[in-house]
Design an enzyme around this catalytic site. Structure first.
Site, mmCIF file in Angstrom:
data_model
loop_
_atom_site.group_PDB
_atom_site.id
_atom_site.type_symbol
_atom_site.label_atom_id
_atom_site.label_comp_id
_atom_site.label_asym_id
_atom_site.label_seq_id
_atom_site.Cartn_x
_atom_site.Cartn_y
_atom_site.Cartn_z
ATOM 1 N N TYR A 137 -2.252 -1.547 10.657
ATOM 2 C CA TYR A 137 -2.322 -1.654 9.198
ATOM 3 C C TYR A 137 -1.019 -1.192 8.550
ATOM 4 C CZ TYR A 137 -3.848 -0.924 4.411
ATOM 5 O OH TYR A 137 -3.948 -0.960 3.043
ATOM 6 N N SER A 149 0.855 -1.185 0.000
ATOM 7 C CA SER A 149 0.000 0.000 0.000
ATOM 8 C C SER A 149 0.886 1.228 0.000
ATOM 9 C CB SER A 149 -0.867 0.001 1.265
ATOM 10 O OG SER A 149 -1.465 1.259 1.502
#
Length: 288
Positions: free
Chosen positions: A156, A143
């Site tokens: 995350y 990401s």
């Protein structure tokens, strides 16, 4: 140079977390390129509906936290469908809140899905891809968060840094073992892509004394605001497939935006400046 249809068309693609967001976008675009798509997700209703939409696809309920489930999926695919040309380890979840407020179960959930799920996919499929001896690709979903530091999303962010490092190491190991001429390992770093990851994200325990629920939910709302202007998943998938066809390692859904985050990260590490709180620009995670 070959384009994505020439490279991937006619092959088998296995996509985890295929039920929503960029996973579903990747599945739709893979099918449009002429691939036979295997949709793997714990949400069997979502992949069932998507399979109905994509003729010739296969839906398989699968929890990436379970290594035996991935092993069974790999065995079934190779037995019943054929060798895998493209493995996309995409399944992922989010978490909001101060790290010290994060429930242990929520931390474990993020790590088990986002990090161990990628490992389990590699472990189950890559030996078979190597044994087949044919050109094949492994994409692991990191990401923009994998090159950033973002408060109130630490689990995350940690997981996506880990996936990026795992993928970089895996590429080196594939080359070291002598398979780099036909096994292509690539890291996908999406920016904002429409999905339900923020709605489905874990939060904090409101019943625990001193827990800052408001901070966690404010971060969720901030991410939902970003989602409103996020990229369409199929458009993101098209960009990623075309970049992969050019044999680059870092596959960026928004090359300028994600690339600027990568450059900024490099600058921070080079200058050794401590992380700074941001009030205007947010490097929000992804995509699923």
């Amino acid at each position: 140079m070959s384009d994505a249809r020439e490279i991937f068309g006619g092959g088998v693609a296995v996509i985890t977390g295929a039920g929503n967001g960029i996973g579903a976008g990747l599945a739709r675009h893979a099918a449009a390129l002429g691939m036979t798509v295997v949709l793997a997700d714990i949400d069997e209703q979502a992949i069932g509906a998507l399979s109905d939409e994509l003729p010739g696809s296969f839906a398989s309920g699968c929890d990436v936290r379970d290594p035996e489930a991935l092993e069974m999926l790999a065995a079934q695919v190779y037995s019943d469908i054929g060798p895998v040309r493209l493995l996309i380890n995409n399944a992922g979840v989010e978490q909001f809140g101060y790290l010290w407020d994060t429930p242990v179960a929520n931390w474990n959930r993020v790590m088990d899905i986002n990090v161990s799920g990628v490992f389990h996919g590699v472990k189950a499929f890559l030996p078979r891809m190597i044994a087949a001896g044919a050109p094949a690709w492994v994409w692991n979903l990191s990401s923009i968060g994998g090159v950033a530091a973002v408060p109130l999303q630490a689990p995350y962010i940690v997981s996506k840094h880990a996936v990026l490092a795992l993928t970089e190491c895996l590429r080196l190991e594939v080359e070291l073992a002598g398979h780099g001429h036909f096994i292509h390992v690539q890291a996908v770093l999406p920016g904002a892509v429409k999905s339900n990851i923020f709605e489905a994200a874990g939060g904090v325990d409101a019943s625990a004394a001193g827990t800052d629920v408001a901070a966690a939910e404010a971060q969720r709302e901030a991410m939902l605001d970003i989602k409103a202007a996020a990229m369409d998943p199929v458009e993101a998938a098209e960009v990623v497939f075309e970049q992969s066809a050019q044999d680059v390692f870092y596959l960026l859904t928004q090359p300028d935006y994600v690339g600027s985050a990568m450059a900024e990260r490099a600058g921070v590490l080079t200058s050794q400046v401590p992380p700074q709180l941001r009030t205007q620009r947010r490097f929000e995670p992804d995509r699923h």
